[in-house]
Design a protein around this motif. Structure first.
Motif, short mmCIF file in Angstrom:
data_model
loop_
_atom_site.label_atom_id
_atom_site.label_comp_id
_atom_site.label_asym_id
_atom_site.label_seq_id
_atom_site.Cartn_x
_atom_site.Cartn_y
_atom_site.Cartn_z
N ALA A 1 64.89 143.78 57.69
CA ALA A 1 65.50 143.73 59.02
C ALA A 1 64.67 142.90 60.01
N PRO A 2 63.35 143.11 60.11
CA PRO A 2 62.57 142.27 61.04
C PRO A 2 62.61 140.78 60.70
N ILE A 3 62.63 140.47 59.39
CA ILE A 3 62.69 139.05 59.00
C ILE A 3 64.02 138.44 59.45
N LEU A 4 65.12 139.15 59.21
CA LEU A 4 66.42 138.65 59.63
C LEU A 4 66.50 138.52 61.15
N TYR A 5 65.91 139.50 61.85
CA TYR A 5 65.90 139.45 63.32
C TYR A 5 65.10 138.25 63.81
N SER A 6 63.95 137.99 63.18
CA SER A 6 63.14 136.82 63.56
C SER A 6 63.87 135.53 63.25
N LEU A 7 64.60 135.50 62.13
CA LEU A 7 65.36 134.31 61.78
C LEU A 7 66.40 134.01 62.86
N ILE A 8 67.09 135.03 63.34
CA ILE A 8 68.09 134.84 64.40
C ILE A 8 67.41 134.38 65.69
N LEU A 9 66.29 135.03 66.05
CA LEU A 9 65.58 134.66 67.28
C LEU A 9 65.06 133.23 67.24
N SER A 10 64.74 132.74 66.04
CA SER A 10 64.17 131.40 65.92
C SER A 10 65.14 130.31 66.36
N PHE A 11 66.40 130.64 66.46
CA PHE A 11 67.40 129.67 66.93
C PHE A 11 67.74 129.87 68.40
N THR A 12 66.91 130.63 69.13
CA THR A 12 67.17 130.91 70.55
C THR A 12 65.93 130.55 71.37
N ASP A 13 66.09 130.63 72.68
CA ASP A 13 64.97 130.40 73.60
C ASP A 13 64.55 131.70 74.27
N TRP A 14 64.75 132.82 73.62
CA TRP A 14 64.48 134.12 74.23
C TRP A 14 63.03 134.22 74.66
N ALA A 15 62.81 134.70 75.89
CA ALA A 15 61.47 134.81 76.47
C ALA A 15 61.01 136.26 76.58
N GLY B 1 66.18 139.50 79.11
CA GLY B 1 67.48 138.86 79.30
C GLY B 1 68.17 138.56 77.98
N MET B 2 69.26 137.83 78.07
CA MET B 2 70.02 137.46 76.88
C MET B 2 69.49 136.16 76.29
N PRO B 3 69.30 136.12 75.00
CA PRO B 3 68.83 134.88 74.38
C PRO B 3 69.92 133.82 74.36
N ASN B 4 69.53 132.57 74.53
CA ASN B 4 70.46 131.44 74.47
C ASN B 4 70.27 130.70 73.16
N PHE B 5 71.37 130.44 72.48
CA PHE B 5 71.32 129.72 71.22
C PHE B 5 71.00 128.25 71.48
N ILE B 6 69.93 127.75 70.83
CA ILE B 6 69.51 126.35 71.03
C ILE B 6 69.41 125.61 69.70
N GLY B 7 69.94 126.19 68.64
CA GLY B 7 69.96 125.51 67.35
C GLY B 7 68.57 125.33 66.76
N LEU B 8 68.28 124.14 66.30
CA LEU B 8 67.01 123.85 65.63
C LEU B 8 65.94 123.29 66.57
N SER B 9 66.14 123.47 67.87
CA SER B 9 65.21 122.89 68.85
C SER B 9 63.79 123.42 68.67
N LYS C 1 57.22 132.76 74.57
CA LYS C 1 58.24 132.00 73.86
C LYS C 1 58.53 132.71 72.54
N TYR C 2 59.30 133.80 72.64
CA TYR C 2 59.55 134.63 71.47
C TYR C 2 60.40 133.90 70.42
N GLY C 3 61.32 133.09 70.87
CA GLY C 3 62.12 132.32 69.93
C GLY C 3 61.28 131.31 69.17
N PHE C 4 60.40 130.62 69.89
CA PHE C 4 59.51 129.64 69.25
C PHE C 4 58.55 130.33 68.29
N GLY C 5 57.99 131.47 68.72
CA GLY C 5 57.10 132.23 67.85
C GLY C 5 57.79 132.70 66.59
#
Length: 299
Positions: free
Chosen positions: A29-43, A46-54, A262-266
């Motif tokens: 579950a944490p791996i899948l959650y991190s995979l989803i977050l990796s495509f966002t700019d969540w800080a 608030g709500m994470p924004n989908f930014i693709g492969l940025s 930068k939780y999404g970047f991390g």
């Protein structure tokens, strides 16, 4: 027969179900959650924004990330080519009683593994500092009392003190693992080989090493996992500095996640570490399988 089959399946589910559930909750579950977050700019709020492969694009274009990955590669190399072979060599010496005072040497070699990484990090940060113990010894040898060691100040050498420390600190762990498995070797085989005229090299190559292939694989998996995710000792020694010269992927991830929020970047960095670990472990498993089959064919 159907009742027995149904009862067996039920027992299997009852015995393995809780473990699988815990594994899924704690690992999958944490791996899948991190995979989803990796495509966002969540800080972190608030709500994470989908930014693709940025996040991945920024990460792969960052020279700090590649330098951190280079340092991880050096750590993996020291672990695989230093700690594990040296640990096996020391274990073999103790197992074959080729050195005196076996209990004393076993305790001394394993002792660094028991030390706190914080204590070790502080100690060796002082020892390798520009005016530390190493600098004083070198200065005395070359006749320069004011000699300063510049390992930590160079981009190419800042990671070297850490490599020396982990070689000293963790070799004993692999020595104990190998020693425990060497003690399972049947003495009759060795005695028969000696009666047939085998020397120490023949015993090592033909009897000991082939039986240790699974142990080498297990130790290699431990080494890869520890090398790619570990950073605590290095954090205490250098903090990743000077600049980013001694940073590693785990430290790069932590800094971006919890310092810059930068939780999404991390999460993207974490996914790269996971993928690298899986690929390296699969490659090692394949090599171990090839080595085992080659030995079986030679026999």
């Amino acid at each position: 027969m159907r009742g027995k089959s149904t009862g067996g399946r039920l027992a299997y589910v009852l015995l393995t179900g809780p473990a699988l559930f815990i594994y899924a909750a704690v690992i999958i579950a944490p791996i899948l959650y991190s995979l989803i977050l990796s495509f966002t700019d969540w800080a972190g709020h608030g709500m994470p924004n989908f930014i693709g492969l940025s996040n991945y694009a920024v990460m792969f274009s960052d020279p700090v990330f590649w330098h951190a990955l280079r340092n991880n590669g050096l750590i993996v190399a020291v672990s695989m080519l230093g700690q594990i072979p040296l640990g096996f060599f020391l274990a073999y010496l103790l197992y074959r009683k080729l050195v005196p005072f076996i209990g004393f040497f076993e305790s001394i070699i394993f002792f660094p593994t028991l030390l706190s990484p914080v204590v070790v990090g502080i100690l060796f940060a002082i020892i390798f500092s520009p005016a530390g113990a190493i600098a004083n010894v070198i200065g005395a040898l070359i006749g320069m009392p004011l000699f300063e060691l510049d390992l930590f100040t160079s981009k190419d050498t800042a990671i070297i003190p850490y490599l020396i420390v982990i070689l000293w600190m963790f070799t004993g762990l692999y020595m104990v693992i190998f020693l425990a498995n060497l003690q399972k070797t049947q003495e009759e085989h060795i005695e028969a080989a000696i009666l047939d005229g085998a020397n120490e090299w023949n015993i090592l190559w033909d009897i000991i090493l082939p039986n240790q292939i699974p142990v080498f694989l297990t130790c290699s998996i431990f080494a890869i996992a520890g090398s790619l995710k570990g950073f605590e000792l290095l954090w205490v020694m250098t903090g990743g500095g000077p600049s980013y010269y001694s940073t590693v992927a785990g430290m790069y991830m932590i800094q971006n996640t919890f310092t810059y929020y930068k939780y999404g970047f991390g999460s993207a960095v974490a996914m790269v570490i996971i993928v690298l670990s899986i690929l390296l472990i699969l490659g090692l498993t394949r090599l171990a399988d090839i080595a085992g089959r080659k030995y079986a064919e030679d026999r």
